[in-house]
Write a protein that holds these residues in place. Sequence first.
Motif, PDB file in Angstrom:
ATOM      1  N   ARG A  27     -12.021  -4.416   5.158  1.00  0.00           N
ATOM      2  CA  ARG A  27     -12.808  -3.313   4.642  1.00  0.00           C
ATOM      3  C   ARG A  27     -14.207  -3.792   4.266  1.00  0.00           C
ATOM      4  NH1 ARG A  27     -10.475  -2.621   0.544  1.00  0.00           N
ATOM      5  NH2 ARG A  27      -8.780  -1.333   1.298  1.00  0.00           N
ATOM      6  N   GLN A  54      -3.740   4.975  -3.697  1.00  0.00           N
ATOM      7  CA  GLN A  54      -3.918   3.647  -3.136  1.00  0.00           C
ATOM      8  C   GLN A  54      -5.234   3.048  -3.608  1.00  0.00           C
ATOM      9  OE1 GLN A  54      -2.146   1.481  -1.861  1.00  0.00           O
ATOM     10  NE2 GLN A  54      -3.735   0.036  -1.187  1.00  0.00           N
ATOM     11  N   PRO A  78      -4.144   8.266  -0.262  1.00  0.00           N
ATOM     12  CA  PRO A  78      -5.459   7.614  -0.359  1.00  0.00           C
ATOM     13  C   PRO A  78      -5.954   7.450  -1.792  1.00  0.00           C
ATOM     14  CG  PRO A  78      -5.477   9.276   1.358  1.00  0.00           C
ATOM     15  CD  PRO A  78      -4.165   9.408   0.658  1.00  0.00           C
ATOM     16  N   VAL A 105      -8.585  11.401   6.525  1.00  0.00           N
ATOM     17  CA  VAL A 105      -7.394  10.792   5.935  1.00  0.00           C
ATOM     18  C   VAL A 105      -6.821  11.616   4.787  1.00  0.00           C
ATOM     19  CG1 VAL A 105      -8.679   9.266   4.377  1.00  0.00           C
ATOM     20  CG2 VAL A 105      -6.411   8.587   5.198  1.00  0.00           C
ATOM     21  N   GLU A 106      -7.683  12.203   3.953  1.00  0.00           N
ATOM     22  CA  GLU A 106      -7.171  12.980   2.823  1.00  0.00           C
ATOM     23  C   GLU A 106      -6.353  14.166   3.323  1.00  0.00           C
ATOM     24  OE1 GLU A 106     -10.416  12.375   3.191  1.00  0.00           O
ATOM     25  OE2 GLU A 106     -10.728  10.795   1.697  1.00  0.00           O
ATOM     26  N   ALA A 129      -3.684   4.788   4.434  1.00  0.00           N
ATOM     27  CA  ALA A 129      -4.248   5.324   3.197  1.00  0.00           C
ATOM     28  C   ALA A 129      -5.220   4.335   2.583  1.00  0.00           C
ATOM     29  CB  ALA A 129      -3.123   5.636   2.205  1.00  0.00           C
ATOM     30  N   ASP A 130      -4.961   3.063   2.794  1.00  0.00           N
ATOM     31  CA  ASP A 130      -5.787   2.038   2.169  1.00  0.00           C
ATOM     32  C   ASP A 130      -7.163   1.948   2.808  1.00  0.00           C
ATOM     33  OD1 ASP A 130      -5.872  -0.130   0.211  1.00  0.00           O
ATOM     34  OD2 ASP A 130      -6.158  -1.412   1.970  1.00  0.00           O
ATOM     35  N   ILE A 131      -7.264   2.107   4.101  1.00  0.00           N
ATOM     36  CA  ILE A 131      -8.492   1.664   4.765  1.00  0.00           C
ATOM     37  C   ILE A 131      -9.149   2.701   5.684  1.00  0.00           C
ATOM     38  CG2 ILE A 131      -7.321   0.580   6.722  1.00  0.00           C
ATOM     39  CD1 ILE A 131      -9.289  -1.742   6.458  1.00  0.00           C
ATOM     40  N   ALA A 139      -2.574  -7.307   1.746  1.00  0.00           N
ATOM     41  CA  ALA A 139      -3.544  -6.657   0.869  1.00  0.00           C
ATOM     42  C   ALA A 139      -4.869  -7.403   0.924  1.00  0.00           C
ATOM     43  CB  ALA A 139      -3.007  -6.610  -0.550  1.00  0.00           C
ATOM     44  N   PHE A 194       1.760   3.983   7.019  1.00  0.00           N
ATOM     45  CA  PHE A 194       0.880   4.964   6.397  1.00  0.00           C
ATOM     46  C   PHE A 194       0.235   4.416   5.120  1.00  0.00           C
ATOM     47  CE2 PHE A 194       2.850   8.097   9.159  1.00  0.00           C
ATOM     48  CZ  PHE A 194       1.737   8.835   9.496  1.00  0.00           C
ATOM     49  N   GLY A 195       0.851   3.408   4.527  1.00  0.00           N
ATOM     50  CA  GLY A 195       0.217   2.774   3.375  1.00  0.00           C
ATOM     51  C   GLY A 195      -1.095   2.125   3.788  1.00  0.00           C
ATOM     52  N   ASP A 225      -8.422  -6.030   2.394  1.00  0.00           N
ATOM     53  CA  ASP A 225      -9.643  -6.081   1.575  1.00  0.00           C
ATOM     54  C   ASP A 225     -10.790  -6.691   2.374  1.00  0.00           C
ATOM     55  OD1 ASP A 225      -8.453  -4.968  -0.585  1.00  0.00           O
ATOM     56  OD2 ASP A 225      -8.053  -6.864  -1.626  1.00  0.00           O
ATOM     57  N   ARG A 256      -5.243  -3.975  -8.567  1.00  0.00           N
ATOM     58  CA  ARG A 256      -4.867  -5.277  -8.019  1.00  0.00           C
ATOM     59  C   ARG A 256      -6.040  -6.251  -8.080  1.00  0.00           C
ATOM     60  NH1 ARG A 256      -5.426  -6.760  -2.958  1.00  0.00           N
ATOM     61  NH2 ARG A 256      -5.634  -4.611  -2.223  1.00  0.00           N
ATOM     62  N   ARG A 308      -5.545  -0.387  -5.579  1.00  0.00           N
ATOM     63  CA  ARG A 308      -6.375  -1.467  -5.064  1.00  0.00           C
ATOM     64  C   ARG A 308      -7.277  -1.992  -6.179  1.00  0.00           C
ATOM     65  NH1 ARG A 308     -10.500   0.795  -1.495  1.00  0.00           N
ATOM     66  NH2 ARG A 308      -8.738   1.645  -0.337  1.00  0.00           N
ATOM     67  N   PRO A 334       0.827  -1.206   0.000  1.00  0.00           N
ATOM     68  CA  PRO A 334       0.000   0.000   0.000  1.00  0.00           C
ATOM     69  C   PRO A 334       0.865   1.263   0.000  1.00  0.00           C
ATOM     70  CG  PRO A 334       0.024  -0.978   2.172  1.00  0.00           C
ATOM     71  CD  PRO A 334       0.834  -1.882   1.297  1.00  0.00           C
ATOM     72  N   VAL A 335       0.408   2.295  -0.725  1.00  0.00           N
ATOM     73  CA  VAL A 335       1.175   3.537  -0.758  1.00  0.00           C
ATOM     74  C   VAL A 335       0.492   4.577   0.129  1.00  0.00           C
ATOM     75  CG1 VAL A 335       2.150   3.172  -3.030  1.00  0.00           C
ATOM     76  CG2 VAL A 335      -0.050   4.295  -2.827  1.00  0.00           C
ATOM     77  N   PRO A 336       1.257   5.472   0.730  1.00  0.00           N
ATOM     78  CA  PRO A 336       0.669   6.461   1.640  1.00  0.00           C
ATOM     79  C   PRO A 336       0.016   7.614   0.878  1.00  0.00           C
ATOM     80  CG  PRO A 336       3.046   6.674   1.613  1.00  0.00           C
ATOM     81  CD  PRO A 336       2.722   5.521   0.742  1.00  0.00           C
TER      82      PRO A 336
END
Lengths: 285, 591
Positions: free
Chosen positions: B512, A268, A265, B553-554, B533-535, B505, B529-530, B509, A275, A272, A261-263
């Motif tokens: 989430r 990412q 949003p 988060v943004e 950002a993901d969730i 990952a 932080f990845g 998923d 992927r 996702r 995951p990349v920091p």
Amino acid sequence: MTAGPAAPTPLLELEDVVVEYPGKGRRAKPFRVLHGVSLSIAPGETLGLVGESGSGKTTLGRAVLGLAPVTGGSIRYAGKPVSGLGKRERRALSKDVQVVFQDPFTSLNPAMTVMDILTEPMLVTGVSRTDAERRVQTLLDQVYLPHDAAQRLPREFSGGQRQRIAIARALCRDPKLIVCDEPVSALDLSTQARVLDLFIEIQEATGVAYLFVTHDLSVVRHISHRVAVLYRGDIVETGHAAQVTEHPEHAYTKRLLLAAPVPDPQRQAQRRAERLRLARERDAS
Amino acid sequence: MTVPETAAIPKRDRLLRRTLRDPVAVACLVILALVILASLAAPLLTDYAPDHSVLSDTLAPVSGAHPLGGDGVGRDVLSRLLYGGRTSLLGGTLAALVAFLVGGPLGLVSGFYRGWFDAAAGWIINVIMAVPAIIVMLVVMAALSQDLNVAMIVLGVIMAPMVFRLIRASVVSVREELYVDAARVSGLGDPRIMRRHILPVVVAPSVIQATQLFAVAIGIQAGLSFLGLGKASQASWGAMLNDGFTNVYTEPTLLVWPGLAMAVTILAASLLGNAVRDALGTTETRVVRRRRPGPRKTAAGGPSPSDRLLTVEGLRISYPKPGRSGGSDGSDGDKIVVDGVSLTVERGEVLGLVGESGSGKSQTAFAVLGLLPNEAEVTADQMSFTGKELLGVSQAALNALRGRGIGYVPQEPMSNLDPCFRIGSQLVEPMRKHLGISRSEARTKALELLARVGIPDPERVFKSYPHQVSGGMAQRVLIAGAVSCDPHLLIADEPTTALDVTVQAEVLDLMRSLQQEREMGMILVTHDFGVVADICDRVAVMQTGRIVETAPVEKIFASPEHAYTRMLLDSTLEGGPARAALGAPLKEVTS
């Protein structure tokens, strides 16, 4: 294995290296961890070795150090075969090939002071105690630890500082190659960046080569000149850091890249989606 | 060569000092010293030889000449007691010494080299263990020698397996330590590695074992001489017991003295062993204080919105400083790990709790779950879950909340599944308790859940033990367990840190989709932080026990306000330039 020889005379060369652990029981088939791995490292170069747990990346590092049973192929250091050496020859090689382990908490003997930890490898080779202790001060400077650190015990240091001690121990006999087994994965993010920069700085100052084992693609991209991707005991892709981490060829490397995951949003979310699309395609086919 | 000493002595020195701080240990040492001194000084303390028999002194009463009287055949009891001490102490020492001389080196070499030597030594040791000790010693004494010391040497050999097992086990475990590998890579030879890195670890348990063997040997020796074995000229406490036993109706005190001497010596030796073990086990003295509920304030913020799941205000967690009973340095001497943390979680919201190690993020999560250790002192202005107070309520009330209200996904999937039970039963039991459903209903639900969390063969995993599934699978099982009682809030403590990126990952998923499907609130503790950002929807950044910034988060990624957040974001390597190839010419060769 596309990238070819890294330099005319590689420092370390692995050719079809097979590592097998004996199976449980008398007749059991041996468990093969590495199925014929070939790679080479030039003097002063960092080769990043990426893979997930169980891929055999740690075993490969241990094989180079003589800590894992090599049952096939050959490992050559400076042109001379080093797999299957006797204990004495192996010890002679220890001047040139050193290690930094993953866990800075168990790789330092808790009962010894930093001074003892750092002087020990020098004393066995007949360096006098005063010389060794003088060298320790230089080493501590080199890894940015205070001089009074020598008198203290490992438990008085944080994870990042302990890893600096481990690096100093690896450096104390001016090695040509250091095997780094996930040396930053137990560290905090900000510490991790500083320790990686220390690795690079030391390499630029001393010309040491690294075999840098890690599971983290961003780490490997930061520190490696070249990257090899290990998947279930086979190298599936080798190439320059930028090439492998930006335009991977092998499907597994692609999956690995998209999974991290990349920091950011928005980016990412895109990754996702990408992927999941790839995964659906794979399931469909 | 002074090197080995400098390494080992500080530790042993500390051990000795810690042992001496224990009053029981000091008392034991004093008693043992007195017993040893008295036995050694026997000729000075009594004028009688232990085997000198005077008929007129048979069963003599206590008098100036015989302070403890005379025994059944007219020997001085005090003299026999003192000289008998020599036999007992010597016997115990001999047995322990021989056990260590035989078992010690064998265990050391076996544990260090393993392989065929270990196998062979293991066989021999097993054979020795199969031999009935008392019978062998009876045979030896009958056939070879009447000397009790010979019997004690044989006993030492028979007890050697205990030493072997102990030393081999400690060597095997320390041998796996990375620092031993590091020493090997440093070019140290095997004898040196043993002396520097292995022996110091073995010394402490050996000391304990030695005291126990010593005590056991004294008991067995007394048993043998009580049976009448041993030379008549060799005074011993066991022989005195034998004599006292024959005269038990006429002079019962004859039993008291040898019995007392044995009891005191054996007790002192065993307790000393225990004291050394205690000194080893605790590095610092610990002060255990019960948690106390915080000062209850009525919620000042008015009625909370109905969608609010969790409200934490002014949470403070501290631990008593080790080795200090508090109050010695002016302040209250406690280590504060969380200092005034306030956060809220709404229904259907994912809150990321980010920070480096030591920032208190996991402690905050554990405080909400009520899982902090007992010595933790937790106070808060408010800590409530859907309006119900979490702090200072009974364990039973907390258990009910934890099961149905709050689910927990831990960091280490493997250590959070009990290896003794099948995965199925670990999923079924909580559901039966919290949902009150029958076993078969729970089973059906568990299988559905396992399928839901993406396990390809739920039936098989249901019947498996934890060690039979992979780490990723185990984490899916734990997620299934966490949501099995339909909680409103899920607390996940670094749920993917132990997993590979590809598995991470997939697990993210899954979390989430479960969270969205059930509209759960979620607290995700992480340093990555990845993953954030993901969730995550909202992020709270923690530094040394305080929340420095909370934002959507943004906003955290686009315009972080606090310097610490910026520093953390800057240290991510993601997106940085790749390192260039080594040297320009090389580039030309390959491109």
